[in-house]
Write an enzyme that holds these catalytic residues in place. Structure first.
Site, PDB file in Angstrom:
ATOM      1  N   SER A 175      71.206  -4.249   2.224  1.00 10.63           N
ATOM      2  CA  SER A 175      71.911  -3.268   1.410  1.00 10.63           C
ATOM      3  C   SER A 175      71.053  -2.871   0.206  1.00 10.63           C
ATOM      4  CB  SER A 175      73.275  -3.821   1.000  1.00 10.63           C
ATOM      5  OG  SER A 175      74.100  -2.824   0.458  1.00 10.63           O
ATOM      6  N   ASP A 271      76.315   3.599   9.595  1.00 11.90           N
ATOM      7  CA  ASP A 271      76.465   2.606   8.532  1.00 11.90           C
ATOM      8  C   ASP A 271      77.756   2.866   7.737  1.00 11.90           C
ATOM      9  OD1 ASP A 271      74.877   0.531   6.699  1.00 11.90           O
ATOM     10  OD2 ASP A 271      75.837   2.011   5.395  1.00 11.90           O
ATOM     11  N   HIS A 338      77.877  -2.524   8.174  1.00  9.83           N
ATOM     12  CA  HIS A 338      76.898  -2.428   7.087  1.00  9.83           C
ATOM     13  C   HIS A 338      76.264  -3.797   6.889  1.00  9.83           C
ATOM     14  CE1 HIS A 338      74.942  -1.112   3.422  1.00  9.83           C
ATOM     15  NE2 HIS A 338      75.520  -2.090   2.740  1.00  9.83           N
TER      16      HIS A 338
END
Length: 389
Positions: A175, A271, A338
């Protein structure tokens, strides 16, 4: 524009889920007290921290540094709120916050290529993907914007613990940490001699500069604020900032052309963070037409599914700047998720996350050890789908 408070809450929930994963290895937290004198501190002025699990056997001289994710902060108030969490202060951190699973696991059956390496979790506490460097301290809140110094302090500490003599070194992140692994890839390479094989992996960090469903680039304004507040421009690729405004160079598609070190992108073309916070924000969708769909693809209309498919194509176009250089690799599936490298089943075991029967762990390992060119995009299942955790 994304509401950071909501993202922070989402991240905290993810962390709580993550530490409960079966097989997670708890690793002690190390606080670098001496970094304070160098001005390398978290948002609240507390020293930086990391977790270190020593390598063994044939992996004794190999090092994997994994950067924790956790979004960004774009205003004084949002950054102040982070100081009350583990994303802005090492005083709030515990070793139980972050279990070593997936790419950090010490089990060969779960992490075949890196299980016996020296594995480090770089804890994230600055809100700028480790790019900030502001000398002045905010007088009203005592906030410190020193992410770049924190990155350097942790790496220098590890170099002193033996990483300087590494045979192999891998910088990875998920991330916001995945974005950091792109933005700091060449800097990380520069810490080592030419005899060390050094590469980088970005997991769910390829945030694309694409229009939202209203046809505007609203997320760009958010990045403008992050880069300005943290004075990040001095730590972005100068070849990029000399040609366009610095906040655009915070996007991987504009930074990637200048990354010289071999790099691998792990991502989903659907995502969830980007769908929820870049494509279909509440500002772009004031009537809330996408509100349920972006949380649960099972309730999406045919029009909404088509819009998600359009986003997938836009994302792949943004990814195309990575080029065909065999030193670069990518693994892009169509899971509605994600982040995948920190989770055992997504990293190795879950068939629905694989491409051509190859798991992410196997693809990254083959690429790192030059066992083949790994550039894989799911073209069979073009619809978003849930991949079991």
């Amino acid at each position: 524009m994304m509401r950071v408070r909501q993202w922070l809450l989402h991240t905290l929930v993810c962390v709580l889920m993550f530490v409960k994963i079966e097989g997670a290895n708890e690793v002690g937290l190390t606080i670098i007290e001496g970094a304070v004198a160098k001005g390398a501190v978290c948002l609240d002025g507390s020293p930086p921290a990391y977790q270190f699990d020593a390598g063994f056997g044939e992996g004794l001289h190999n090092w994997l540094i994994h950067i924790q994710g956790g979004g960004w902060c774009n205003t004084i108030e949002d950054c102040r709120k982070r100081t009350y969490s583990l994303y802005g202060s090492s005083k709030r951190m515990k070793s139980t916050d972050y279990g070593f699973t997936g790419i950090l696991s010490n089990r060969q059956d779960l992490n075949p290529n890196f299980y016996n390496w020296n594995r480090v979790a770089m804890r994230y506490c600055d809100g700028s993907s480790f790019t900030g460097d502001v000398e002045a301290v905010d007088p009203g809140t005592n906030l410190h914007f020193r992410g770049a110094r924190v990155f350097n302090a942790i790496v220098e500490e590890l170099l002193g613990k033996g990483m300087i003599s590494a045979s192999n070194a891998l910088l990875s992140g998920s991330s916001a940490g995945g974005l950091a692994s792109i933005l700091h890839c060449d800097k990380f390479r520069a810490f080592f001699s030419t005899n060390t094989r050094v590469k980088c992996v970005s997991d769910a960090g390829y945030f694309a500069h694409v229009k939202d469903i209203s046809g505007e680039y609203k997320f760009e304004g958010y990045y403008d604020q992050v880069v300005t507040l943290h004075e990040s421009s001095k730590n972005l690729y100068p070849e990029c900032t000399s040609k366009m405004k610095p906040s655009l160079c915070f996007y991987p598609q504009f930074a990637m052309p200048y990354v010289k070190t071999p790099i691998f992108i792990v991502h989903s073309a659907y995502d969830t963070f980007q769908v929820q916070n870049i494509l279909a924000t509440s500002q772009a969708d004031p009537k809330g037409l996408f509100a349920e769909c972006k949380k649960d693809i099972n309730v999406c209309s045919s029009y909404q599914i088509q819009r998600l498919k359009d986003f997938r194509l836009e994302f792949l176009n943004a990814l195309s700047v990575v080029g065909k250089d065999p030193s670069r690799g990518w693994f892009v599936n169509n899971c509605f998720t994600h982040g995948q490298c920190e989770y055992p089943t997504k990293w190795l075991g879950n068939p629905s996350s694989k491409l051509n029967h190859k798991a992410i762990a196997e693809a990254v390992g083959d690429w790192f050890y030059d066992r083949g060119t790994i550039q894989m995009i799911d073209t069979q299942n073009v619809l978003p789908h849930y991949c079991n955790n």
